[in-house]
Design an enzyme around this catalytic site. Structure first.
Site: not given
Ligand code: 3PY
Ligand code: MG
Length: 257
Positions: A47, A72, A151, A177
């Site tokens: 991101h 990441r 996530e 997420d």
């Molecule tokens: C999330 O919180 O989904 C993440 O991937 C952190 O950037």
């Molecule tokens: Mg995420």
């Protein structure tokens, strides 16, 4: 070792590691944040707007500060994970690992045989670690950490299987997420009660598997809560947020004065 003690040993030492989280597309930002009291620095190519070349150039800057560098990678870009290991990062976080096959594929790019199928070419890592090729090959699988991101509901449902994949060293939670998934798409609430309940479950399963846990925190205060909960690594987001907060605090102080 890429750092001494190695990054996995630092994670296992008991005190939660607090990391910076960088997305600004310039290597000097992670290089400078590595000089603050962060235990490690993560560069976010999912991101953040930092690109491959900038993140790669930051690796020796972070190493020069004596800190482990992590990246990441974007979703599914496991070959990029290998390239960053070659450059000398101590860990890779792979987002959206939702099936056991995703986890196996990620691990195969992270670990040399017999665990995985990482290909040889660790030239930056040899330089940063000071190891010769034979020693690096022998030690590399234990010097670097592969974090599979959990996530989604799908990932939560197969958490034990992901944790049992050889070459997966731990899971890293994306609470934003996860909150979207748990609310059926209705809200983003990374510090809400539904997420907190899931986190307790994740931590218990990670401990039972003898693996490592990491999580993203949207603020320093939340990072403190998550460290107290028992995560091995908590990443404080983000460089942009810190820049904004610093700018706003400086302006407010000037306007009051
Ligand atoms: C999330 O919180 O989904 C993440 O991937 C952190 O950037
Ligand atoms: Mg995420």
């Amino acid at each position: 070792m890429l750092t001494n003690p190695s990054f996995p040993d630092l994670l296992k030492a008991g005190t939660p590691l607090l990391t910076a989280w960088c997305g600004i597309p310039d290597p000097s930002v992670p290089g400078l944040l590595a000089r603050e009291e962060f235990d490690a620095v993560v560069m976010d190519m999912q991101h953040g707007s930092i690109d491959f070349a900038a993140a790669l150039r930051a690796v020796p800057l972070i190493a020069a500060a004596g800190k482990p560098a992590l990246v990441r990678v974007p979703v599914g870009e496991f070959a990029t994970a290998s390239r960053f290991l070659d450059a000398g990062v101590s860990g890779v976080i792979a987002p959206m690992i939702n099936t056991v096959d995703d986890a196996r594929l990620f691990a195969s790019f992270m670990k040399f045989p017999p665990v995985g199928q990482r290909s040889w070419g660790a030239y930056g890592a040899l330089s940063l670690s000071g190891l010769d090729a034979a020693d690096y090959l022998r030690q590399a699988n234990d010097l670097t950490v592969s974090f599979a991101m959990v996530e989604t509901r799908e990932a939560l449902a197969i958490l034990d299987e992901i944790l049992n994949v050889p070459g997966i060293d731990g899971v890293f939670i994306g609470p934003a997420d996860l909150s979207i998934a748990l609310s059926g798409g209705k809200s983003v609430d990374p510090a809400g009660p539904e997420v907190d309940k899931a986190l307790d479950h994740v931590l218990a399963r990670v401990r039972a598997a003898g693996k490592l846990s990491g999580i993203y925190a949207p603020s320093g205060a939340r990072a403190g809560e998550l460290a107290r909960k028992g995560f091995n690594m908590v990443s404080i987001g983000s460089d942009t947020a810190m820049l904004r907060a610093g700018a706003q605090a400086s302006l407010a102080a000037a306007q009051q004065g």
